[in-house]
Design a protein around this motif. Structure first.
Motif, PDB file in Angstrom:
ATOM      1  N   SER A   1       3.373 -36.662 -15.017  1.00 51.30           N
ATOM      2  CA  SER A   1       3.138 -37.823 -15.875  1.00 51.30           C
ATOM      3  C   SER A   1       1.717 -38.356 -15.723  1.00 51.30           C
ATOM      4  O   SER A   1       1.226 -39.078 -16.597  1.00 51.30           O
ATOM      5  CB  SER A   1       4.141 -38.932 -15.551  1.00 51.30           C
ATOM      6  N   ALA A   2       1.068 -37.993 -14.618  1.00 49.85           N
ATOM      7  CA  ALA A   2      -0.284 -38.493 -14.368  1.00 49.85           C
ATOM      8  C   ALA A   2      -1.368 -37.485 -14.731  1.00 49.85           C
ATOM      9  O   ALA A   2      -2.553 -37.793 -14.606  1.00 49.85           O
ATOM     10  CB  ALA A   2      -0.424 -38.884 -12.895  1.00 49.85           C
ATOM     11  N   VAL A   3      -0.984 -36.284 -15.134  1.00 52.94           N
ATOM     12  CA  VAL A   3      -1.978 -35.270 -15.510  1.00 52.94           C
ATOM     13  C   VAL A   3      -1.865 -34.986 -17.001  1.00 52.94           C
ATOM     14  O   VAL A   3      -0.812 -35.192 -17.614  1.00 52.94           O
ATOM     15  CB  VAL A   3      -1.783 -33.965 -14.714  1.00 52.94           C
ATOM     16  N   ASP A   4      -2.926 -34.508 -17.555  1.00 50.51           N
ATOM     17  CA  ASP A   4      -2.964 -34.200 -18.983  1.00 50.51           C
ATOM     18  C   ASP A   4      -3.190 -32.704 -19.141  1.00 50.51           C
ATOM     19  O   ASP A   4      -4.312 -32.218 -19.033  1.00 50.51           O
ATOM     20  CB  ASP A   4      -4.090 -34.994 -19.660  1.00 50.51           C
ATOM     21  N   LEU A   5      -2.114 -31.976 -19.342  1.00 52.88           N
ATOM     22  CA  LEU A   5      -2.197 -30.530 -19.465  1.00 52.88           C
ATOM     23  C   LEU A   5      -1.200 -30.078 -20.521  1.00 52.88           C
ATOM     24  O   LEU A   5       0.012 -30.189 -20.336  1.00 52.88           O
ATOM     25  CB  LEU A   5      -1.889 -29.865 -18.120  1.00 52.88           C
ATOM     26  N   ASP A   6      -1.720 -29.575 -21.633  1.00 53.48           N
ATOM     27  CA  ASP A   6      -0.869 -29.231 -22.777  1.00 53.48           C
ATOM     28  C   ASP A   6       0.125 -28.122 -22.449  1.00 53.48           C
ATOM     29  O   ASP A   6       1.176 -28.027 -23.086  1.00 53.48           O
ATOM     30  CB  ASP A   6      -1.738 -28.794 -23.957  1.00 53.48           C
ATOM     31  N   ALA A   7      -0.204 -27.277 -21.478  1.00 55.19           N
ATOM     32  CA  ALA A   7       0.671 -26.141 -21.178  1.00 55.19           C
ATOM     33  C   ALA A   7       1.960 -26.559 -20.498  1.00 55.19           C
ATOM     34  O   ALA A   7       2.920 -25.775 -20.450  1.00 55.19           O
ATOM     35  CB  ALA A   7      -0.063 -25.127 -20.301  1.00 55.19           C
TER      36      ALA A   7
ATOM     37  N   ALA B   1      -7.516 -26.963 -10.561  1.00 50.54           N
ATOM     38  CA  ALA B   1      -8.249 -28.223 -10.480  1.00 50.54           C
ATOM     39  C   ALA B   1      -7.324 -29.410 -10.241  1.00 50.54           C
ATOM     40  O   ALA B   1      -7.759 -30.439  -9.722  1.00 50.54           O
ATOM     41  CB  ALA B   1      -9.052 -28.433 -11.767  1.00 50.54           C
ATOM     42  N   ARG B   2      -6.065 -29.278 -10.604  1.00 49.65           N
ATOM     43  CA  ARG B   2      -5.116 -30.393 -10.475  1.00 49.65           C
ATOM     44  C   ARG B   2      -4.186 -30.233  -9.269  1.00 49.65           C
ATOM     45  O   ARG B   2      -3.204 -30.952  -9.148  1.00 49.65           O
ATOM     46  CB  ARG B   2      -4.287 -30.518 -11.759  1.00 49.65           C
ATOM     47  N   ASP B   3      -4.501 -29.278  -8.378  1.00 48.03           N
ATOM     48  CA  ASP B   3      -3.666 -29.029  -7.195  1.00 48.03           C
ATOM     49  C   ASP B   3      -2.224 -28.741  -7.584  1.00 48.03           C
ATOM     50  O   ASP B   3      -1.273 -29.176  -6.912  1.00 48.03           O
ATOM     51  CB  ASP B   3      -3.710 -30.219  -6.227  1.00 48.03           C
TER      52      ASP B   3
ATOM     53  N   ASP C   1      11.369 -24.825 -11.531  1.00 46.04           N
ATOM     54  CA  ASP C   1      12.187 -24.840 -10.315  1.00 46.04           C
ATOM     55  C   ASP C   1      11.351 -24.673  -9.050  1.00 46.04           C
ATOM     56  O   ASP C   1      11.706 -25.194  -7.991  1.00 46.04           O
ATOM     57  CB  ASP C   1      13.236 -23.723 -10.363  1.00 46.04           C
ATOM     58  N   THR C   2      10.266 -23.911  -9.129  1.00 49.63           N
ATOM     59  CA  THR C   2       9.462 -23.615  -7.933  1.00 49.63           C
ATOM     60  C   THR C   2       8.088 -24.266  -7.993  1.00 49.63           C
ATOM     61  O   THR C   2       7.191 -23.873  -7.244  1.00 49.63           O
ATOM     62  CB  THR C   2       9.283 -22.095  -7.772  1.00 49.63           C
ATOM     63  N   MET C   3       7.884 -25.237  -8.856  1.00 52.64           N
ATOM     64  CA  MET C   3       6.549 -25.831  -9.004  1.00 52.64           C
ATOM     65  C   MET C   3       6.141 -26.602  -7.755  1.00 52.64           C
ATOM     66  O   MET C   3       6.951 -27.304  -7.143  1.00 52.64           O
ATOM     67  CB  MET C   3       6.509 -26.746 -10.230  1.00 52.64           C
ATOM     68  N   TYR C   4       4.865 -26.449  -7.408  1.00 49.80           N
ATOM     69  CA  TYR C   4       4.286 -27.196  -6.287  1.00 49.80           C
ATOM     70  C   TYR C   4       3.440 -28.340  -6.821  1.00 49.80           C
ATOM     71  O   TYR C   4       2.627 -28.154  -7.731  1.00 49.80           O
ATOM     72  CB  TYR C   4       3.411 -26.292  -5.421  1.00 49.80           C
ATOM     73  N   VAL C   5       3.639 -29.519  -6.265  1.00 52.84           N
ATOM     74  CA  VAL C   5       2.776 -30.672  -6.481  1.00 52.84           C
ATOM     75  C   VAL C   5       2.456 -31.240  -5.098  1.00 52.84           C
ATOM     76  O   VAL C   5       3.189 -30.998  -4.131  1.00 52.84           O
ATOM     77  CB  VAL C   5       3.443 -31.737  -7.381  1.00 52.84           C
TER      78      VAL C   5
END
Length: 609
Positions: free
Chosen positions: A84-90, A151-153, A181-185
């Motif tokens: 919600s805090a990043v802007d990435l169309d993908a 760039a967005r970690d 399911d496996t996304m890293y933030v």
């Protein structure tokens, strides 16, 4: 919950979205259906996805899980907050609902995700093999996406053809990533990965302990190299496509020096540097794979990284100098032992015991850490995790077969009940067709019924004898009980008048229609059973490949490793990981794994099960 619903269980529940879903938007949605009018899910090994359309023509993908995942809600909440805090169309908006769907009286989680139009990556590439400029543009768009994630970690965690959708737009190609399911933030730093990713895209050393912003570097490089290779030499596709990859397979990553594909790419001037970078990446730890942007710019020479690290990781020979922990363990143990013996001899046993205990704990920690990071240990761990995933998938598919067969048997046994239900519907329709021609004004012929009664019946939308059911008359206001009884008697008399005209059994046409419906449903269930059994066989075949690879790998226990460090024994062959990148032998000297026949499935991504 021990067992989650099967795809067919979810399918049955989704037939009534207003009952199954808790989300008001989904309650008002219409699921996509098959030719029999049943909700048609996109089924996988661990989830069933139902495409739905709301009354406002908005489309969603509703993902229903087939097994329980630990800390799933916390993972998705962390991912949602970060996205919600990043802007990435993908990346696509989603909503995780911990009790989103009710099946057989129990609540289960679901994922509501905005529907994404597009073609899965491998099918898009296949459709544009004759358009190298399109593939080059796709490769550039992929590199940009990898740079944006870096760039967005962020790391998707399972980059593979099925999770990448491509669509054309006025301003070029657009990429979308699905399945988080496996996304890293960053908020999940220190967690373990929920899965280890698709075998034909991931680093061979990756395990569930590898979870960080570096996760997408290896598969990102592999996909980029494959896209560039297809643009330069489209004929590679016919030779190496299996329907479950993008040129590369897991065998290429486990032993790149024996890979015919790496040989072919090294002979293509336009992609030879990329092939060498990917070849090198197979020999370093997953976290040491450089970002794609650095590989493309040439600012980092991965070969130098590989040679330095692989020398430190490969098995030393008898006449080769040891390095690092392997070199200093025995001298360190002897030094600590000597110090402790000296202290004890000097009459200071307490410090001696303390130093020995601290040294043992520290040594155990570092030895254990190093042992777990050995390439052989990591690869065996990954293969065991893959084997467990295949076993779980097979178990789920076998449960689905049992569920489908139970539904088939129940359907066959329900013919009498369905016949009775249909006869009741036909009788109700026949009676309605006759009563609808008797307007409510006729009730004035009944003694005790006056004009105001008719007016009040019409005001309550009771305008014919068909609508003047006892329940409907009961709802009419300001009519006496006596008047209601007389109106009901009037309608009952009409019903008796038409008793002889109401069918007592289904017509031959209705009987054929009912049996045809049952036969089609049974046939559909039989087809689902056959497809599910085919999936089981595929999963079993893949599991056997994993087991064979495990059997071919040497075993290395911690005790064996400890004896090696103390110079009391040697390591199994290849225990310290794959050898350093070496000069490749001629292709004729190798026996590479055969490339499987490609799976034929030309349907869009949302149609493929």
């Amino acid at each position: 919950m021990s067992d989650y619903p099967t795809p067919s269980d979810y399918q049955q529940a989704v037939q009534m979205p207003d009952v199954a879903f808790r989300d008001p938007t989904l309650q008002d949605a219409t699921p996509r259906t098959n030719v029999l009018g049943l909700p048609q899910p996109i089924t996988g090994a661990f989830a069933a996805v139902f495409p739905v359309t709301t009354s406002t023509d908005r489309r969603y993908a509703v993902k229903c899980f087939l097994n329980e995942v630990p800390k799933q809600q916390a993972r998705y909440e962390a991912v949602a907050e970060h996205l919600s805090a990043v802007d990435l169309d993908a990346l696509v908006d989603f909503d995780y609902q911990s009790e989103g769907i009710r099946v057989a009286g129990a609540d289960y989680p679901l994922l509501k995700m905005k529907w994404v139009e597009g073609t899965v990556l491998n099918r898009f590439v296949e459709a544009h093999l004759d358009a190298p400029d399109v593939l080059a543009t796709l490769a550039a768009a992929w590199a940009d996406l990898m740079a944006d994630l870096e760039a967005r970690d962020l790391a998707h965690g399972d980059l593979q053809h099925g999770n990448v959708l491509v669509r054309t737009s006025d301003d070029g190609l657009r990429l979308s990533l699905v399945d988080y399911d496996t996304m890293y933030v960053p908020a999940l730093d220190g967690w373990r990965s929920a899965e280890v990713g698709h075998r034909n895209y991931q680093h061979p050393d990756r395990t569930d302990t590898d979870f960080g912003p570096h996760l997408d570097r290896f598969p990102g490089l592999a996909i980029y190299a494959a896209l560039r290779a297809c643009a330069v030499s489209p004929d590679l596709w016919a030779r190496y496509d299996t329907g479950e990859n993008l040129l590369f397979r897991d065998a290429d990553f486990y032993d790149p020096d024996r890979s015919a594909l790496f040989d072919a790419l090294s002979g293509l001037e336009e992609v030879s540097a990329l092939a060498e970078a990917l070849h090198t990446a197979c020999y370093v730890e997953p976290a040491d794979v450089p970002p794609l942007s650095e590989v493309r710019s040439g600012r980092l020479a991965p070969a130098a990284v590989s040679v330095a690290r692989s020398r430190a990781r490969r098995r030393p020979s008898a006449d080769e100098e040891r390095h690092g922990l392997a070199r200093w363990t025995l001298p360190g143990v002897l030094a600590v032992a000597g110090l402790c013996v000296g202290l004890a001899a000097a009459g200071r046993p307490v410090p001696a015991v303390g130093i020995a205990a601290v040294a043992a704990i520290a040594a155990g920690f570092w030895m254990g850490r190093r042992y777990r990071r050995l390439s052989l240990v990591r690869r065996r761990r990954r293969l065991r995790q893959e084997e467990a995933r295949f076993t779980e998938a097979i178990r789920g598919l076998e449960r689905e077969v049992e569920s489908l067969q139970e539904k088939r048997d129940a359907l066959r046994n329900s013919i009498d009940e369905r016949r009775a239900q249909r006869l009741e519907e036909v009788q109700r329709e026949a009676l309605h067709d006759r009563l609808k021609h008797h307007f409510i004004g006729e009730v004035r012929e009944v003694e005790g019924i006056i004009h105001k009664h008719v007016v009040r019946l019409k005001a309550a939308n009771v305008r014919t004898a068909a609508e003047a059911t006892p329940d409907a008359v009961e709802e009419v206001r300001r009519i006496s009980d006596e008047a209601r009884a007389r109106i009901n008697m009037w309608r009952a008399a009409l019903v008796r008048r038409y008793e002889d005209e109401i069918p007592e059994s289904l017509s031959p046409a209705e009987e054929r229609r009912l049996r045809r419906y049952i036969d089609h449903r049974v046939e559909d269930l039989d087809d689902q059973v056959a497809r599910t059994k085919e999936k089981i066989e595929v999963q079993k075949t893949e599991r056997e490949r994993v087991r064979d690879r495990l059997d071919d790998m040497p075993r290395l226990t911690f005790g064996t490793y400890l004896r090696y460090l103390l110079r009391l024994g040697s390591l199994p062959e290849a225990a310290e990981g794959p050898p350093a990148p070496s000069a490749r032998t001629e292709p004729s000297d190798r026996t590479p794994e055969p490339v499987p026949e490609p799976a034929t499935d030309d349907r869009d991504w949302w149609q493929r099960s």
